[in-house]
Scaffold this motif. Sequence first.
Motif, PDB file in Angstrom:
ATOM      1  N   ASP A   1       3.462  -4.224 -46.386  1.00  0.00           N
ATOM      2  CA  ASP A   1       3.065  -5.589 -46.857  1.00  0.00           C
ATOM      3  C   ASP A   1       3.821  -6.055 -48.226  1.00  0.00           C
ATOM      4  N   LEU A   2       3.714  -6.957 -48.552  1.00  0.00           N
ATOM      5  CA  LEU A   2       4.326  -7.816 -49.748  1.00  0.00           C
ATOM      6  C   LEU A   2       3.816  -7.024 -51.051  1.00  0.00           C
ATOM      7  N   TYR A   3       2.726  -6.661 -50.951  1.00  0.00           N
ATOM      8  CA  TYR A   3       2.258  -5.723 -52.325  1.00  0.00           C
ATOM      9  C   TYR A   3       2.574  -4.432 -52.252  1.00  0.00           C
ATOM     10  N   GLU A   4       2.888  -3.954 -51.202  1.00  0.00           N
ATOM     11  CA  GLU A   4       3.526  -2.584 -50.980  1.00  0.00           C
ATOM     12  C   GLU A   4       4.658  -2.553 -51.533  1.00  0.00           C
ATOM     13  N   TYR A   5       5.634  -3.620 -50.996  1.00  0.00           N
ATOM     14  CA  TYR A   5       6.924  -3.669 -51.844  1.00  0.00           C
ATOM     15  C   TYR A   5       6.766  -3.978 -53.080  1.00  0.00           C
ATOM     16  N   ALA A   6       5.847  -4.761 -53.636  1.00  0.00           N
ATOM     17  CA  ALA A   6       5.810  -5.147 -55.074  1.00  0.00           C
ATOM     18  C   ALA A   6       5.548  -3.772 -55.867  1.00  0.00           C
ATOM     19  N   TYR A   7       4.629  -2.977 -55.540  1.00  0.00           N
ATOM     20  CA  TYR A   7       4.593  -1.656 -56.188  1.00  0.00           C
ATOM     21  C   TYR A   7       5.759  -0.540 -56.042  1.00  0.00           C
TER      22      TYR A   7
ATOM     23  N   VAL B   1       1.961   7.010 -51.432  1.00  0.00           N
ATOM     24  CA  VAL B   1       2.214   8.349 -51.429  1.00  0.00           C
ATOM     25  C   VAL B   1       2.198   9.401 -50.177  1.00  0.00           C
ATOM     26  N   LEU B   2       1.152   8.939 -49.277  1.00  0.00           N
ATOM     27  CA  LEU B   2       0.981   9.365 -48.058  1.00  0.00           C
ATOM     28  C   LEU B   2       2.263   9.316 -47.183  1.00  0.00           C
ATOM     29  N   LEU B   3       2.859   8.000 -47.351  1.00  0.00           N
ATOM     30  CA  LEU B   3       4.283   7.720 -46.681  1.00  0.00           C
ATOM     31  C   LEU B   3       5.428   8.359 -47.303  1.00  0.00           C
ATOM     32  N   GLY B   4       5.246   8.975 -48.648  1.00  0.00           N
ATOM     33  CA  GLY B   4       6.510   9.696 -49.110  1.00  0.00           C
ATOM     34  C   GLY B   4       7.229   8.669 -49.803  1.00  0.00           C
ATOM     35  N   LEU B   5       6.617   7.449 -50.265  1.00  0.00           N
ATOM     36  CA  LEU B   5       7.446   6.325 -50.872  1.00  0.00           C
ATOM     37  C   LEU B   5       7.032   6.517 -52.322  1.00  0.00           C
ATOM     38  N   VAL B   6       6.105   6.903 -52.774  1.00  0.00           N
ATOM     39  CA  VAL B   6       5.738   7.220 -54.137  1.00  0.00           C
ATOM     40  C   VAL B   6       5.490   8.769 -54.519  1.00  0.00           C
TER      41      VAL B   6
ATOM     42  N   ARG C   1       3.255  10.923 -60.680  1.00  0.00           N
ATOM     43  CA  ARG C   1       3.679  10.134 -61.667  1.00  0.00           C
ATOM     44  C   ARG C   1       3.572   8.861 -61.117  1.00  0.00           C
ATOM     45  N   ARG C   2       3.410   8.615 -59.771  1.00  0.00           N
ATOM     46  CA  ARG C   2       3.376   7.383 -59.199  1.00  0.00           C
ATOM     47  C   ARG C   2       4.689   6.616 -59.345  1.00  0.00           C
ATOM     48  N   ARG C   3       5.520   7.402 -59.380  1.00  0.00           N
ATOM     49  CA  ARG C   3       7.212   6.774 -59.434  1.00  0.00           C
ATOM     50  C   ARG C   3       7.479   6.649 -57.902  1.00  0.00           C
ATOM     51  N   THR C   4       8.371   5.658 -57.874  1.00  0.00           N
ATOM     52  CA  THR C   4       9.056   5.453 -56.545  1.00  0.00           C
ATOM     53  C   THR C   4       9.914   6.615 -56.376  1.00  0.00           C
ATOM     54  N   THR C   5       9.866   7.016 -54.844  1.00  0.00           N
ATOM     55  CA  THR C   5      10.946   8.109 -54.690  1.00  0.00           C
ATOM     56  C   THR C   5      12.158   7.524 -54.044  1.00  0.00           C
ATOM     57  N   ARG C   6      12.961   8.498 -53.826  1.00  0.00           N
ATOM     58  CA  ARG C   6      14.355   7.865 -53.238  1.00  0.00           C
ATOM     59  C   ARG C   6      14.157   7.386 -51.992  1.00  0.00           C
ATOM     60  N   ALA C   7      13.245   7.832 -51.128  1.00  0.00           N
ATOM     61  CA  ALA C   7      13.030   7.072 -49.878  1.00  0.00           C
ATOM     62  C   ALA C   7      12.290   5.847 -50.042  1.00  0.00           C
ATOM     63  N   GLY C   8      11.286   5.679 -50.948  1.00  0.00           N
ATOM     64  CA  GLY C   8      11.001   4.344 -51.563  1.00  0.00           C
ATOM     65  C   GLY C   8      11.895   3.297 -51.846  1.00  0.00           C
TER      66      GLY C   8
END
Length: 192
Positions: A18-24, A100-105, A109-116
């Motif tokens: 959703d919008l807020y997940e992309y915002a994160y 995090v569970l989706l592998g996007l963060v 450190r709660r940083r965005t992964t390459r996949a994210g």
Amino acid sequence: MAREHHQTGAGSGGEVLDLYEYAYLAGGERRVVESAIISLVEHGTLSLRAARLRTIEAELPQHPVERAVIAACPRSKRVQEVFEALEHCDEVDELARRLVLLGLVRNWRRRTTRAGRRRLAAAAATGSLPPYVLEGPARLDPGPVQYGLLVDTGHDGLGRTLRRMGKALDNESDHHATDGGFSCGGGGGGAD
């Protein structure tokens, strides 16, 4: 007022975000709260004037992050206080855990992964996200919402104090001028 939440499945398959997940993914916790405030102002649920938020519609929104923003400002509240109240709120933490569970963060450190980052870039390429989700309030048209979100409201009291001091000095100088106050300057002197 029921409204749909912007969701898009752009990017490499999998779960719809959703919008807020992309915002994160684009800017972390702060971007989530900024995006929720902007969305709520656009939909007429919040008012943002002079770096203060005020709820103007009684019906609660459906998204948990939006409800958390509404709960953080039941009356008029400074934007900075809302950010502080929601800094590590359960609703934003839950959103981050899902990413995090989706592998996007990354969890630690709660940083965005390459996949994210790929997922975010794919959504940005489709144009399905509002510009403020990707780049923050700087992308808004100049006005009270942009100002309210960009101004450093942590020093709001200092600015107010300085303005009051200036007005007091102006009033004092006006008072002395009209009451025959003291003058700093030489007289014209008389002729010989």
